[in-house]
Motif scaffolding. Structure first.
Motif, short mmCIF file in Angstrom:
data_model
loop_
_atom_site.label_atom_id
_atom_site.label_comp_id
_atom_site.label_asym_id
_atom_site.label_seq_id
_atom_site.Cartn_x
_atom_site.Cartn_y
_atom_site.Cartn_z
N ALA A 58 0.82 -1.21 0.00
CA ALA A 58 0.00 0.00 0.00
C ALA A 58 0.86 1.25 0.00
CB ALA A 58 -0.92 0.00 1.22
N ARG A 59 2.00 1.22 0.69
CA ARG A 59 2.87 2.39 0.71
C ARG A 59 3.33 2.73 -0.70
NH1 ARG A 59 6.21 0.78 4.34
NH2 ARG A 59 5.14 1.78 6.07
N ARG A 60 3.59 1.71 -1.52
CA ARG A 60 3.94 1.96 -2.92
C ARG A 60 2.81 2.73 -3.61
NH1 ARG A 60 7.20 -1.53 -5.87
NH2 ARG A 60 9.18 -1.85 -4.80
N GLY A 61 1.58 2.33 -3.32
CA GLY A 61 0.45 3.02 -3.91
C GLY A 61 0.40 4.48 -3.50
N PHE A 62 0.65 4.76 -2.21
CA PHE A 62 0.62 6.14 -1.75
C PHE A 62 1.77 6.95 -2.34
CE2 PHE A 62 -2.20 4.53 1.63
CZ PHE A 62 -3.20 5.48 1.53
N ARG A 129 0.90 4.98 8.37
CA ARG A 129 0.16 6.22 8.61
C ARG A 129 1.05 7.44 8.37
NH1 ARG A 129 0.62 3.77 13.63
NH2 ARG A 129 1.98 4.78 15.13
N GLU A 130 2.37 7.29 8.51
CA GLU A 130 3.28 8.39 8.27
C GLU A 130 3.42 8.69 6.78
OE1 GLU A 130 6.95 8.10 10.52
OE2 GLU A 130 5.93 6.88 12.02
N SER A 131 2.95 7.78 5.94
CA SER A 131 2.94 8.03 4.50
C SER A 131 1.58 8.56 4.04
CB SER A 131 3.24 6.73 3.74
OG SER A 131 4.52 6.25 4.04
N LEU A 133 -1.06 10.18 6.12
CA LEU A 133 -1.63 11.37 6.75
C LEU A 133 -1.18 12.68 6.11
CD1 LEU A 133 -1.72 10.39 10.54
CD2 LEU A 133 -3.58 10.39 8.86
N PRO A 134 0.07 12.78 5.63
CA PRO A 134 0.45 14.05 4.96
C PRO A 134 -0.40 14.38 3.75
CG PRO A 134 2.42 12.85 5.59
CD PRO A 134 1.25 11.92 5.83
N LEU A 135 -0.89 13.37 3.02
CA LEU A 135 -1.75 13.63 1.88
C LEU A 135 -3.05 14.30 2.33
CD1 LEU A 135 -1.36 10.37 -0.24
CD2 LEU A 135 -0.20 12.56 -0.55
N PHE A 136 -3.62 13.76 3.41
CA PHE A 136 -4.85 14.35 3.93
C PHE A 136 -4.57 15.73 4.51
CE2 PHE A 136 -7.88 14.98 7.49
CZ PHE A 136 -9.05 15.06 6.73
N GLY A 137 -3.41 15.88 5.16
CA GLY A 137 -3.05 17.18 5.71
C GLY A 137 -2.93 18.25 4.62
N HIS A 138 -2.41 17.85 3.46
CA HIS A 138 -2.29 18.81 2.36
C HIS A 138 -3.67 19.24 1.85
CE1 HIS A 138 -0.55 20.91 -0.97
NE2 HIS A 138 -1.11 20.12 -1.87
N ILE A 139 -4.59 18.29 1.75
CA ILE A 139 -5.95 18.62 1.31
C ILE A 139 -6.62 19.56 2.32
CG2 ILE A 139 -8.25 17.67 0.88
CD1 ILE A 139 -6.85 15.17 -0.24
N THR A 140 -6.41 19.28 3.61
CA THR A 140 -6.98 20.14 4.66
C THR A 140 -6.45 21.56 4.55
OG1 THR A 140 -7.22 18.25 6.16
CG2 THR A 140 -7.22 20.44 7.15
#
Length: 224
Positions: A58-62, A129-131, A133-140
């Motif tokens: 999954a990390r590869r996907g992110f 989660r460290e890979s 959460l930053p994506l969601f943080g950027h959207i926020t």
């Protein structure tokens, strides 16, 4: 890269291919070992549990999705424009790489706080989660910027105090986009909207209209 590192990456490569072609349910340590041409016990040196293996895949996907987000957002001149670009990438990625997309958000299956604590090896890298959460943080952050710019354009003192916090709005927006992707993949939205089958131009147009409607609902329409 060490031989061990090379083998670890090769095992993940095999897992990614399995997820994309057969879905996450097909991914197991023994099957990956068989396809990689190594002993059944070899993956255990790098992935002590099935959760750890799925998380590495999954990390590869992110990483892939994050790179696509960066490329799509690079040409945007406003936070609203960047959000629209990211939304289109999000839905497009879900339809293009469906097996990976479905795995990426299954934190009940992945290596997260709800799973038994383990001491990761140095090669395991950060927990998933460290890979993510930053994506969601950027959207926020983009949602917050959109609100500030909208307030400035309207000549108000600040964002609407009655509006939910940016993180809540971002979560609702993301949930709507995920719903578009899932319902489109199932064919439900095409039926409801009378769209042409997936892959036809008008279908793409209708998905874009849905994305715009979601952004308008959570951020307000773009001022004319």
């Amino acid at each position: 890269m060490t031989d061990g590192g090379s083998l670890r990456e090769r095992l993940i490569d095999v897992g990614v291919d399995l997820v994309l072609t057969e879905g996450s349910a097909s991914v197991g340590l023994r099957e990956i070992a068989r396809r990689a041409g190594v002993s059944h016990g070899a993956p255990r040196r790098y992935f002590p549990t099935h959760h750890a293996l799925l998380s590495a895949i999954a990390r590869r996907g992110f990483e892939d999705l994050g790179a696509r987000f960066a490329a799509a957002g690079a040409g945007a001149t406003t936070p609203r424009g960047e959000l629209e670009a990211l939304a289109r990438v999000h839905v497009g990625y879900a339809l293009e790489r469906r097996g990976m997309f479905e795995l990426m958000w299954r934190h009940d299956l992945l290596d997260s706080a709800s799973q038994p604590s383990e001491q990761p090896k140095p090669s395991d890298g950060p927990r998933l989660r460290e890979s993510t959460l930053p994506l969601f943080g950027h959207i926020t952050a983009l949602v917050a910027r959109c609100r500030s710019e909208r307030a400035a354009a309207q000549g108000t003192d600040g964002p609407d105090e009655a509006a939910p916090p940016p993180a809540v709005a971002a979560a609702a927006l993301w949930s709507n986009l995920h719903g578009i992707a899932q319902l489109w993949a199932w064919g439900s939205l095409q039926l409801a909207l009378g769209a042409l089958p997936l892959g036809a131009g008008p279908g793409d147009d209708q998905r874009d209209q849905l994305i715009t409607a979601v952004l308008d609902a959570h951020l307000g329409p773009v001022a004319s």
